[in-house]
Scaffold this motif. Structure first.
Motif, PDB file in Angstrom:
ATOM      1  N   ALA A  76       0.823  -1.212   0.000  1.00 42.04           N
ATOM      2  CA  ALA A  76       0.000   0.000   0.000  1.00 42.04           C
ATOM      3  C   ALA A  76       0.852   1.256   0.000  1.00 42.04           C
ATOM      4  O   ALA A  76       0.487   2.262  -0.596  1.00 42.04           O
ATOM      5  CB  ALA A  76      -0.932   0.012   1.208  1.00 42.04           C
ATOM      6  N   ALA A  77       1.984   1.209   0.656  1.00 45.34           N
ATOM      7  CA  ALA A  77       2.832   2.385   0.754  1.00 45.34           C
ATOM      8  C   ALA A  77       4.114   2.281  -0.051  1.00 45.34           C
ATOM      9  O   ALA A  77       4.787   3.278  -0.268  1.00 45.34           O
ATOM     10  CB  ALA A  77       3.196   2.652   2.209  1.00 45.34           C
ATOM     11  N   TYR A  78       4.449   1.071  -0.502  1.00 46.59           N
ATOM     12  CA  TYR A  78       5.705   0.878  -1.216  1.00 46.59           C
ATOM     13  C   TYR A  78       5.442   0.349  -2.614  1.00 46.59           C
ATOM     14  O   TYR A  78       4.471  -0.363  -2.856  1.00 46.59           O
ATOM     15  CB  TYR A  78       6.620  -0.087  -0.456  1.00 46.59           C
ATOM     16  N   SER A  79       6.346   0.684  -3.514  1.00 46.84           N
ATOM     17  CA  SER A  79       6.225   0.268  -4.900  1.00 46.84           C
ATOM     18  C   SER A  79       6.433  -1.234  -5.016  1.00 46.84           C
ATOM     19  O   SER A  79       7.057  -1.863  -4.172  1.00 46.84           O
ATOM     20  CB  SER A  79       7.260   1.004  -5.735  1.00 46.84           C
ATOM     21  N   ARG A  80       5.931  -1.778  -6.107  1.00 43.75           N
ATOM     22  CA  ARG A  80       6.028  -3.223  -6.326  1.00 43.75           C
ATOM     23  C   ARG A  80       7.448  -3.669  -6.672  1.00 43.75           C
ATOM     24  O   ARG A  80       7.762  -4.832  -6.570  1.00 43.75           O
ATOM     25  CB  ARG A  80       5.077  -3.636  -7.436  1.00 43.75           C
ATOM     26  N   SER A  81       8.292  -2.761  -7.094  1.00 40.67           N
ATOM     27  CA  SER A  81       9.660  -3.149  -7.442  1.00 40.67           C
ATOM     28  C   SER A  81      10.467  -3.372  -6.168  1.00 40.67           C
ATOM     29  O   SER A  81      10.977  -2.451  -5.556  1.00 40.67           O
ATOM     30  CB  SER A  81      10.314  -2.081  -8.314  1.00 40.67           C
ATOM     31  N   CYS A  82      10.546  -4.585  -5.734  1.00 47.39           N
ATOM     32  CA  CYS A  82      11.262  -5.016  -4.521  1.00 47.39           C
ATOM     33  C   CYS A  82      10.654  -4.440  -3.244  1.00 47.39           C
ATOM     34  O   CYS A  82      11.225  -4.603  -2.171  1.00 47.39           O
ATOM     35  CB  CYS A  82      12.737  -4.650  -4.590  1.00 47.39           C
ATOM     36  N   CYS A  83       9.565  -3.757  -3.342  1.00 48.09           N
ATOM     37  CA  CYS A  83       8.887  -3.148  -2.175  1.00 48.09           C
ATOM     38  C   CYS A  83       9.837  -2.302  -1.341  1.00 48.09           C
ATOM     39  O   CYS A  83       9.833  -2.351  -0.110  1.00 48.09           O
ATOM     40  CB  CYS A  83       8.210  -4.211  -1.325  1.00 48.09           C
ATOM     41  N   ARG A  84      10.669  -1.528  -2.008  1.00 48.21           N
ATOM     42  CA  ARG A  84      11.634  -0.674  -1.307  1.00 48.21           C
ATOM     43  C   ARG A  84      11.411   0.810  -1.555  1.00 48.21           C
ATOM     44  O   ARG A  84      11.900   1.640  -0.814  1.00 48.21           O
ATOM     45  CB  ARG A  84      13.058  -1.019  -1.746  1.00 48.21           C
ATOM     46  N   LEU A  85      10.700   1.172  -2.607  1.00 45.79           N
ATOM     47  CA  LEU A  85      10.520   2.570  -2.972  1.00 45.79           C
ATOM     48  C   LEU A  85       9.229   3.108  -2.360  1.00 45.79           C
ATOM     49  O   LEU A  85       8.143   2.661  -2.719  1.00 45.79           O
ATOM     50  CB  LEU A  85      10.465   2.705  -4.499  1.00 45.79           C
ATOM     51  N   PRO A  86       9.310   4.058  -1.429  1.00 44.03           N
ATOM     52  CA  PRO A  86       8.090   4.625  -0.850  1.00 44.03           C
ATOM     53  C   PRO A  86       7.294   5.391  -1.904  1.00 44.03           C
ATOM     54  O   PRO A  86       7.793   6.325  -2.519  1.00 44.03           O
ATOM     55  CB  PRO A  86       8.597   5.569   0.243  1.00 44.03           C
ATOM     56  N   ARG A  87       6.066   4.987  -2.110  1.00 39.99           N
ATOM     57  CA  ARG A  87       5.250   5.499  -3.211  1.00 39.99           C
ATOM     58  C   ARG A  87       4.954   6.988  -3.073  1.00 39.99           C
ATOM     59  O   ARG A  87       5.108   7.753  -4.007  1.00 39.99           O
ATOM     60  CB  ARG A  87       3.948   4.711  -3.280  1.00 39.99           C
ATOM     61  N   PHE A  88       4.523   7.438  -1.915  1.00 37.25           N
ATOM     62  CA  PHE A  88       4.117   8.830  -1.765  1.00 37.25           C
ATOM     63  C   PHE A  88       5.322   9.762  -1.705  1.00 37.25           C
ATOM     64  O   PHE A  88       5.249  10.906  -2.161  1.00 37.25           O
ATOM     65  CB  PHE A  88       3.214   8.983  -0.537  1.00 37.25           C
TER      66      PHE A  88
END
Length: 123
Positions: A76-88
């Motif tokens: 929900a808060a992180y990008s799907r690419s390795c779940c490391r990039l904070p989306r907002f």
């Protein structure tokens, strides 16, 4: 749960403010092109795209889950690419970069204008 509802409410507020800012930016670009302040044809195409894409990315990829029994999903808060990039945060950084590029282009246009032309006519 109340805490989970508060987090989704914060998401709604963030996306609402960001949507308002994007709509105002798009309105500004359209008014400038309509009044012919800017004589740059690509500004009416590139600027709205660079302004809208990060918002669309946040809206489409941070939807609430259909079930909330497992808590907040990590995606929900992180990008799907390795779940490391904070989306907002990525959205905020992209917006700052876009605004800096737009401001720099306006400053160059004003700086290179002849002295007898008013600054608002250059922009």
């Amino acid at each position: 749960p109340p805490r989970l509802a508060a987090i989704w409410a914060a998401r709604v507020v963030f996306l609402g403010v960001a949507s308002c800012a994007v709509l105002l930016r798009l309105g500004y670009v359209l008014v400038c092109e309509r009044v012919a302040f800017q004589k740059i044809p690509h500004a009416a195409i590139v600027d709205p795209i660079l302004c809208s894409l990060p918002l669309l990315w946040c809206v489409l990829t941070s939807c609430p889950p259909s079930r909330c029994d497992a808590g907040i999903p990590y995606s929900a808060a992180y990008s799907r690419s390795c779940c490391r990039l904070p989306r907002f945060i990525a959205f905020s950084v992209a917006t700052v970069i876009q605004e800096l590029c737009s401001t720099s282009a306006a400053a160059v246009a004003v700086g290179s204008a002849p002295c007898d032309v008013l600054a608002w006519q250059v922009l």
